[in-house]
Write a protein that holds these residues in place. Structure first.
Motif, short mmCIF file in Angstrom:
data_model
loop_
_atom_site.label_atom_id
_atom_site.label_comp_id
_atom_site.label_asym_id
_atom_site.label_seq_id
_atom_site.Cartn_x
_atom_site.Cartn_y
_atom_site.Cartn_z
N UNK A 145 -66.60 -11.49 -49.09
CA UNK A 145 -66.37 -12.92 -49.34
C UNK A 145 -65.33 -13.09 -50.44
N UNK A 146 -64.53 -14.12 -50.31
CA UNK A 146 -63.52 -14.39 -51.31
C UNK A 146 -62.27 -13.54 -51.11
N UNK A 147 -61.30 -13.75 -52.01
CA UNK A 147 -60.03 -13.03 -51.94
C UNK A 147 -60.16 -11.67 -52.60
N UNK A 148 -59.62 -10.63 -51.95
CA UNK A 148 -59.69 -9.28 -52.49
C UNK A 148 -58.29 -8.69 -52.58
N UNK A 149 -57.87 -8.34 -53.80
CA UNK A 149 -56.56 -7.71 -53.99
C UNK A 149 -56.52 -6.36 -53.28
N UNK A 150 -57.65 -5.64 -53.32
CA UNK A 150 -57.71 -4.33 -52.67
C UNK A 150 -57.47 -4.45 -51.17
N UNK A 151 -58.08 -5.45 -50.53
CA UNK A 151 -57.88 -5.62 -49.09
C UNK A 151 -56.43 -5.99 -48.78
N UNK A 152 -55.82 -6.80 -49.61
CA UNK A 152 -54.40 -7.15 -49.42
C UNK A 152 -53.54 -5.89 -49.51
N UNK A 153 -53.86 -5.03 -50.50
CA UNK A 153 -53.12 -3.78 -50.67
C UNK A 153 -53.29 -2.88 -49.45
N UNK A 154 -54.52 -2.74 -48.96
CA UNK A 154 -54.79 -1.88 -47.80
C UNK A 154 -54.07 -2.42 -46.56
N UNK A 155 -54.10 -3.74 -46.36
CA UNK A 155 -53.43 -4.34 -45.21
C UNK A 155 -51.92 -4.12 -45.27
N UNK A 156 -51.34 -4.19 -46.46
CA UNK A 156 -49.90 -3.97 -46.59
C UNK A 156 -49.55 -2.50 -46.34
N UNK A 157 -50.39 -1.59 -46.82
CA UNK A 157 -50.17 -0.17 -46.53
C UNK A 157 -50.26 0.08 -45.03
N UNK A 158 -51.25 -0.53 -44.38
CA UNK A 158 -51.40 -0.37 -42.93
C UNK A 158 -50.16 -0.90 -42.20
N UNK A 159 -49.63 -2.03 -42.64
CA UNK A 159 -48.44 -2.61 -42.01
C UNK A 159 -47.25 -1.66 -42.14
N UNK A 160 -47.10 -1.04 -43.31
CA UNK A 160 -46.00 -0.09 -43.52
C UNK A 160 -46.16 1.12 -42.61
N UNK A 161 -47.40 1.65 -42.54
CA UNK A 161 -47.66 2.81 -41.69
C UNK A 161 -47.35 2.50 -40.23
N UNK A 162 -47.74 1.30 -39.79
CA UNK A 162 -47.50 0.95 -38.39
C UNK A 162 -46.02 0.76 -38.08
N UNK A 163 -45.24 0.34 -39.06
CA UNK A 163 -43.79 0.26 -38.84
C UNK A 163 -43.21 1.66 -38.64
N UNK A 164 -43.71 2.61 -39.45
CA UNK A 164 -43.25 4.00 -39.28
C UNK A 164 -43.70 4.54 -37.93
N UNK A 165 -44.94 4.20 -37.55
CA UNK A 165 -45.48 4.67 -36.27
C UNK A 165 -44.65 4.13 -35.10
N UNK A 166 -44.26 2.85 -35.22
CA UNK A 166 -43.42 2.27 -34.16
C UNK A 166 -42.14 3.07 -33.97
N UNK A 167 -41.54 3.50 -35.08
CA UNK A 167 -40.33 4.32 -35.01
C UNK A 167 -40.64 5.69 -34.40
N UNK A 168 -41.79 6.28 -34.78
CA UNK A 168 -42.18 7.58 -34.24
C UNK A 168 -42.37 7.50 -32.73
N UNK A 169 -43.04 6.42 -32.30
CA UNK A 169 -43.31 6.27 -30.87
C UNK A 169 -42.02 6.19 -30.08
#
Length: 441
Positions: free
Chosen positions: A202-226
């Motif tokens: 519940x509520x806003x979590x800085x940790x979740x925002x950080x994890x989501x941004x890391x995931x977005x970066x990883x998926x951009x790299x994955x898109x290039x790998x694919x």
């Protein structure tokens, strides 16, 4: 019962559109081009030189593929960490929304994954030692020299006691950052689960925002790998096929694919019906007619996400309430990976059998735990199970040098078979949940 969006009213895809799907990045068409292209060019050269092509030629030709693999392996740990954190966070949220149903689904998926690992390992231990003819020492040396991967380093001998102690210690890492740097898979998985369990829902979590941004970066790299997958597959297969004995390679691939397909058949036609009988006390034969469309779609597309609309339509025809189907099937497409749970430990045993290596209890336990927990975290990346297996092999002390091209060649077929098994597992699951919640939904 409400209709499912996108299944009615939209014109059916044309034949050209169906074909184009397979030639998008990560599609079977582009991977097949790299696979068949390597065979078409390497085999004639191999035969022309009577398998006497210098090892150095294979090493140079394998440079693009090895760079592609290193990039893929670099994404595995960050993806596992973020996937575990987000999966645990999502499960806690869904447990609050779905209540009892969410808890039942998570427990059921974990149970079926454990059973799938057990079946895959059991069948592999029965057939691989008996059928696999170990690669001769001279050929094994040639296979390793043809590979310039990191796996070519010597693997130290590890005792049963060391394996058991290491497995236990991995559940509580002394240094989380050090575990990530050293590819300590189990430590990373446990850390991700712990973080995902403790983050407030519940509520806003800085940790979740950080994890989501890391995931977005990883998926951009994955898109290039694919996008580069055809080049990587071509390079790795070509570099091995050009220097190795083709007859021995073909036999090993046929044995690996056949045994693993046999494991999936046992689970699909024996284990899943037994689940249905155990939980519902009903005849499982009534379910089989509804398994064809999602199973065949997954076999052709190799994508759980692409098969989801077909699975929802089949569930509707089966009489599954929308409340269950629309909750369980998307969740299953994310975390229910029985195919990967069969594939990873069986492939580890196959690699060990090819080298006349017998796994001890500690190595078996380590492989089982890593395969069970890793099956959920690696699913979004094409060929990620192969990269994950290389890390498992290194973790348990089995030399993986030179086997990557053979694993990739097997994965062309087995990836589709395993995706089909995942979809069938989801269909059996919603049928069972419908019975268990028949008085509540």
């Amino acid at each position: 019962m409400s209709s499912i969006t996108g299944l009615k009213g939209d014109p059916p895809p044309s034949r050209r559109e169906k074909v184009k799907v397979h030639f998008k990045p990560g599609g079977i068409g582009l991977v097949a081009i790299g696979f068949l292209g390597a065979i078409a060019t390497a085999v004639p050269i191999n035969l022309a030189f009577d398998s006497q092509v210098p090892i150095e030629v294979g090493q140079l030709c394998g440079i693009p593929g090895n760079l592609w693999l290193r990039t893929l392996k670099a994404c595995v740990i960050p993806l596992i960490m973020t996937s575990m954190i987000l999966s645990m966070f999502k499960m806690r949220q869904e447990a609050g929304v779905g209540g009892k149903l969410g808890g039942y689904l998570i427990a059921y998926y974990l149970f079926t994954t454990v059973v799938a690992v057990f079946v895959g390992m059991t069948v592999a231990f029965i057939f691989f030692p008996a059928l696999v003819v170990p690669i001769p020492e001279e050929a094994m040396e040639k296979l390793q020299k043809a590979s310039s991967q990191d796996a070519a380093k010597a693997v130290p001998e590890v005792t049963v006691t060391q394996q058991v102690v290491g497995l236990a210690e991995s559940f509580i890492p002394a240094n989380v950052v050090g575990s990530m740097a050293s590819d300590a898979l189990l430590s990373c998985i446990v850390t991700g689960i712990a973080i995902g369990t403790l983050i407030p829902t519940s509520g806003f979590s800085i940790m979740m925002k950080f994890v989501l941004e890391i995931e977005a970066i990883v998926y951009k790299i994955i898109t290039f790998i694919v996008m580069l997958t055809p080049i990587g597959v071509f390079s790795l297969l070509f570099s091995s096929l050009i220097v190795l004995d083709l007859g021995d390679i073909l036999k090993l691939l046929v044995i690996n694919i056949s045994v693993q397909c046999f494991s999936t058949v046992i689970i699909a036609f024996v284990v899943y019906p037994l689940y249905y009988i155990m939980f519902t006390r009903k005849n499982p034969l009534r379910i089989f007619p509804y398994l064809g469309p999602p199973g065949l779609t997954a076999l052709g597309s190799g994508s759980s996400a692409a098969t989801l609309p077909v699975a929802l339509e089949s569930a509707k025809k089966m009489g599954i309430p929308d409340a269950i189907a629309k909750f369980a099937l998307p969740l299953g497409a994310t975390i229910n990976m029985d195919g990967g749970a069969v594939y990873m430990p069986a492939s580890v045993i196959w690699v060990a059998s090819c080298q006349s290596q017998t796994l001890n209890f500690g190595q078996i336990a380590n492989t089982a735990v890593l395969s069970t927990l890793g099956a959920m975290g690696i699913s979004p990346i094409p060929n990620s199970a192969v990269a994950f297996m290389l890390l498992i092999l290194d973790q348990i002390g089995v030399n993986a040098s030179g086997f990557l091209p053979l694993l990739l060649a097997s994965d062309i077929i087995l990836d589709r078979v395993n995706t089909s098994l995942n979809e069938q597992a989801d269909m059996w699951c919603v049928a069972i949940m419908t019975h268990l919640f028949r008085h509540e939904i």
